[in-house]
Design a protein around this motif. Sequence first.
Motif, PDB file in Angstrom:
ATOM      1  N   THR A 278       2.429  16.157  -2.602  1.00  7.38           N
ATOM      2  CA  THR A 278       2.479  16.215  -1.143  1.00  7.38           C
ATOM      3  C   THR A 278       3.384  17.347  -0.680  1.00  7.38           C
ATOM      4  O   THR A 278       3.314  17.760   0.468  1.00  7.38           O
ATOM      5  CB  THR A 278       2.978  14.880  -0.548  1.00  7.38           C
ATOM      6  N   SER A 279       4.216  17.873  -1.560  1.00 10.69           N
ATOM      7  CA  SER A 279       5.121  18.976  -1.222  1.00 10.69           C
ATOM      8  C   SER A 279       4.476  20.336  -1.406  1.00 10.69           C
ATOM      9  O   SER A 279       5.055  21.347  -1.022  1.00 10.69           O
ATOM     10  CB  SER A 279       6.379  18.910  -2.089  1.00 10.69           C
ATOM     11  N   SER A 280       3.311  20.381  -2.014  1.00  8.34           N
ATOM     12  CA  SER A 280       2.672  21.660  -2.296  1.00  8.34           C
ATOM     13  C   SER A 280       2.090  22.276  -1.032  1.00  8.34           C
ATOM     14  O   SER A 280       1.497  21.599  -0.203  1.00  8.34           O
ATOM     15  CB  SER A 280       1.570  21.489  -3.337  1.00  8.34           C
ATOM     16  N   THR A 281       2.239  23.589  -0.913  1.00  9.93           N
ATOM     17  CA  THR A 281       1.662  24.308   0.223  1.00  9.93           C
ATOM     18  C   THR A 281       0.341  24.979  -0.149  1.00  9.93           C
ATOM     19  O   THR A 281      -0.325  25.530   0.712  1.00  9.93           O
ATOM     20  CB  THR A 281       2.649  25.373   0.725  1.00  9.93           C
ATOM     21  N   VAL A 282      -0.025  24.939  -1.417  1.00  7.68           N
ATOM     22  CA  VAL A 282      -1.288  25.502  -1.889  1.00  7.68           C
ATOM     23  C   VAL A 282      -2.340  24.408  -1.811  1.00  7.68           C
ATOM     24  O   VAL A 282      -2.163  23.328  -2.371  1.00  7.68           O
ATOM     25  CB  VAL A 282      -1.157  26.032  -3.336  1.00  7.68           C
ATOM     26  N   SER A 283      -3.436  24.675  -1.132  1.00  9.40           N
ATOM     27  CA  SER A 283      -4.417  23.621  -0.853  1.00  9.40           C
ATOM     28  C   SER A 283      -4.983  22.966  -2.111  1.00  9.40           C
ATOM     29  O   SER A 283      -5.254  21.770  -2.111  1.00  9.40           O
ATOM     30  CB  SER A 283      -5.558  24.152   0.016  1.00  9.40           C
ATOM     31  N   TYR A 284      -5.144  23.714  -3.192  1.00  8.80           N
ATOM     32  CA  TYR A 284      -5.702  23.130  -4.408  1.00  8.80           C
ATOM     33  C   TYR A 284      -4.807  22.024  -4.956  1.00  8.80           C
ATOM     34  O   TYR A 284      -5.278  21.038  -5.501  1.00  8.80           O
ATOM     35  CB  TYR A 284      -5.929  24.205  -5.486  1.00  8.80           C
ATOM     36  N   TYR A 285      -3.490  22.170  -4.808  1.00  9.70           N
ATOM     37  CA  TYR A 285      -2.532  21.209  -5.346  1.00  9.70           C
ATOM     38  C   TYR A 285      -2.095  20.175  -4.312  1.00  9.70           C
ATOM     39  O   TYR A 285      -1.484  19.176  -4.657  1.00  9.70           O
ATOM     40  CB  TYR A 285      -1.280  21.928  -5.846  1.00  9.70           C
ATOM     41  N   ALA A 286      -2.372  20.437  -3.058  1.00  9.78           N
ATOM     42  CA  ALA A 286      -1.880  19.574  -1.991  1.00  9.78           C
ATOM     43  C   ALA A 286      -2.656  18.263  -1.940  1.00  9.78           C
ATOM     44  O   ALA A 286      -3.853  18.213  -2.195  1.00  9.78           O
ATOM     45  CB  ALA A 286      -1.998  20.287  -0.649  1.00  9.78           C
ATOM     46  N   ILE A 287      -1.938  17.217  -1.601  1.00 11.29           N
ATOM     47  CA  ILE A 287      -2.541  15.904  -1.377  1.00 11.29           C
ATOM     48  C   ILE A 287      -1.788  15.263  -0.218  1.00 11.29           C
ATOM     49  O   ILE A 287      -0.586  15.494  -0.048  1.00 11.29           O
ATOM     50  CB  ILE A 287      -2.514  15.044  -2.658  1.00 11.29           C
ATOM     51  N   GLU A 288      -2.509  14.520   0.589  1.00 10.82           N
ATOM     52  CA  GLU A 288      -1.896  13.890   1.764  1.00 10.82           C
ATOM     53  C   GLU A 288      -0.926  12.788   1.352  1.00 10.82           C
ATOM     54  O   GLU A 288      -1.199  12.041   0.403  1.00 10.82           O
ATOM     55  CB  GLU A 288      -2.976  13.286   2.660  1.00 10.82           C
ATOM     56  N   PRO A 289       0.193  12.638   2.074  1.00  9.87           N
ATOM     57  CA  PRO A 289       1.082  11.503   1.812  1.00  9.87           C
ATOM     58  C   PRO A 289       0.341  10.185   2.071  1.00  9.87           C
ATOM     59  O   PRO A 289      -0.655  10.150   2.783  1.00  9.87           O
ATOM     60  CB  PRO A 289       2.212  11.689   2.826  1.00  9.87           C
ATOM     61  N   ILE A 290       0.852   9.134   1.492  1.00  9.59           N
ATOM     62  CA  ILE A 290       0.283   7.804   1.718  1.00  9.59           C
ATOM     63  C   ILE A 290       0.974   7.229   2.954  1.00  9.59           C
ATOM     64  O   ILE A 290       2.190   7.024   2.958  1.00  9.59           O
ATOM     65  CB  ILE A 290       0.496   6.898   0.491  1.00  9.59           C
ATOM     66  N   ARG A 291       0.180   7.016   4.010  1.00 13.18           N
ATOM     67  CA  ARG A 291       0.742   6.497   5.263  1.00 13.18           C
ATOM     68  C   ARG A 291       0.870   4.982   5.199  1.00 13.18           C
ATOM     69  O   ARG A 291      -0.085   4.280   4.876  1.00 13.18           O
ATOM     70  CB  ARG A 291      -0.127   6.894   6.448  1.00 13.18           C
ATOM     71  N   LEU A 292       2.057   4.482   5.499  1.00 15.97           N
ATOM     72  CA  LEU A 292       2.317   3.046   5.467  1.00 15.97           C
ATOM     73  C   LEU A 292       2.026   2.422   6.824  1.00 15.97           C
ATOM     74  O   LEU A 292       2.157   3.068   7.861  1.00 15.97           O
ATOM     75  CB  LEU A 292       3.776   2.781   5.075  1.00 15.97           C
ATOM     76  N   VAL A 293       1.662   1.158   6.796  1.00 14.68           N
ATOM     77  CA  VAL A 293       1.357   0.417   8.027  1.00 14.68           C
ATOM     78  C   VAL A 293       2.614   0.246   8.866  1.00 14.68           C
ATOM     79  O   VAL A 293       2.581   0.362  10.088  1.00 14.68           O
ATOM     80  CB  VAL A 293       0.741  -0.962   7.678  1.00 14.68           C
ATOM     81  N   GLU A 294       3.736  -0.023   8.212  1.00 18.71           N
ATOM     82  CA  GLU A 294       5.006  -0.223   8.915  1.00 18.71           C
ATOM     83  C   GLU A 294       6.123   0.428   8.108  1.00 18.71           C
ATOM     84  O   GLU A 294       5.927   0.759   6.928  1.00 18.71           O
ATOM     85  CB  GLU A 294       5.274  -1.700   9.121  1.00 18.71           C
ATOM     86  N   PRO A 295       7.296   0.611   8.689  1.00 23.17           N
ATOM     87  CA  PRO A 295       8.398   1.221   7.940  1.00 23.17           C
ATOM     88  C   PRO A 295       8.706   0.439   6.660  1.00 23.17           C
ATOM     89  O   PRO A 295       8.532  -0.783   6.597  1.00 23.17           O
ATOM     90  CB  PRO A 295       9.574   1.163   8.917  1.00 23.17           C
ATOM     91  N   LEU A 296       9.153   1.147   5.658  1.00 27.79           N
ATOM     92  CA  LEU A 296       9.428   0.555   4.355  1.00 27.79           C
ATOM     93  C   LEU A 296      10.493  -0.520   4.439  1.00 27.79           C
ATOM     94  O   LEU A 296      11.505  -0.364   5.115  1.00 27.79           O
ATOM     95  CB  LEU A 296       9.881   1.646   3.377  1.00 27.79           C
ATOM     96  N   SER A 297      10.251  -1.630   3.744  1.00 30.62           N
ATOM     97  CA  SER A 297      11.220  -2.713   3.605  1.00 30.62           C
ATOM     98  C   SER A 297      11.360  -3.028   2.121  1.00 30.62           C
ATOM     99  O   SER A 297      10.583  -2.537   1.300  1.00 30.62           O
ATOM    100  CB  SER A 297      10.744  -3.957   4.365  1.00 30.62           C
ATOM    101  N   GLU A 298      12.333  -3.861   1.774  1.00 30.62           N
ATOM    102  CA  GLU A 298      12.539  -4.237   0.370  1.00 30.62           C
ATOM    103  C   GLU A 298      11.281  -4.882  -0.214  1.00 30.62           C
ATOM    104  O   GLU A 298      10.879  -4.572  -1.332  1.00 30.62           O
ATOM    105  CB  GLU A 298      13.729  -5.192   0.244  1.00 30.62           C
ATOM    106  N   SER A 299      10.663  -5.788   0.547  1.00 28.44           N
ATOM    107  CA  SER A 299       9.475  -6.488   0.021  1.00 28.44           C
ATOM    108  C   SER A 299       8.287  -5.538  -0.132  1.00 28.44           C
ATOM    109  O   SER A 299       7.539  -5.605  -1.111  1.00 28.44           O
ATOM    110  CB  SER A 299       9.105  -7.676   0.904  1.00 28.44           C
ATOM    111  N   THR A 300       8.117  -4.632   0.818  1.00 30.76           N
ATOM    112  CA  THR A 300       7.041  -3.649   0.723  1.00 30.76           C
ATOM    113  C   THR A 300       7.274  -2.723  -0.467  1.00 30.76           C
ATOM    114  O   THR A 300       6.340  -2.413  -1.207  1.00 30.76           O
ATOM    115  CB  THR A 300       6.955  -2.812   2.015  1.00 30.76           C
ATOM    116  N   TRP A 301       8.521  -2.304  -0.678  1.00 28.75           N
ATOM    117  CA  TRP A 301       8.835  -1.437  -1.801  1.00 28.75           C
ATOM    118  C   TRP A 301       8.522  -2.131  -3.129  1.00 28.75           C
ATOM    119  O   TRP A 301       7.999  -1.504  -4.055  1.00 28.75           O
ATOM    120  CB  TRP A 301      10.279  -0.966  -1.751  1.00 28.75           C
ATOM    121  N   ALA A 302       8.833  -3.405  -3.232  1.00 27.18           N
ATOM    122  CA  ALA A 302       8.538  -4.147  -4.467  1.00 27.18           C
ATOM    123  C   ALA A 302       7.039  -4.153  -4.748  1.00 27.18           C
ATOM    124  O   ALA A 302       6.608  -3.998  -5.898  1.00 27.18           O
ATOM    125  CB  ALA A 302       9.076  -5.573  -4.357  1.00 27.18           C
TER     126      ALA A 302
END
Length: 149
Positions: free
Chosen positions: A42-66
């Motif tokens: 997701t940090s790549s600026t070259v389109s071949y290597y780039a991939i979109e971040p995974i968008r979460l439904v809500e902000p990260l919590s301990e249970s979601t992280w687990a």
Amino acid sequence: MRYITALAILLLSGCASTSNVPPTGTQFTLDGCTPFLNCVSTSSTVSYYAIEPIRLVEPLSESTWAIIKAEALELPGASLNAARYGYADITCYSDTFGFPDYLEVLIDADKQRLNVRSQSLLGFYDMGVNRRRVELLRNQLVERGIAVD
């Protein structure tokens, strides 16, 4: 002969995990990709290597992280190297030859996106394995209701 061996090792070697991961916290970015065709980030600026971040439904919590960590460890051949709240470093071994690939997951500063990086340790070309791995993780998280497509 030793020069040929050294050159072969150099050419087959890829990069491992992000090089400057601090011992605590999540206030850093994942590395982009080397110029080989064996990585997505997701940090790549070259389109071949780039991939979109995974968008979460809500902000990260301990249970979601687990759940995110558990789903990442359900990926084929996955083994946890290191993890803390908001960051995981995982090695995924291929079924056939046991080649190692590195997967990193890092929560974005806004706490509603996961940045990811997946790279093969060996070879110049991964035949799309790393992109499929990240998309599989994305789909698993969408199915669990944690991420949105």
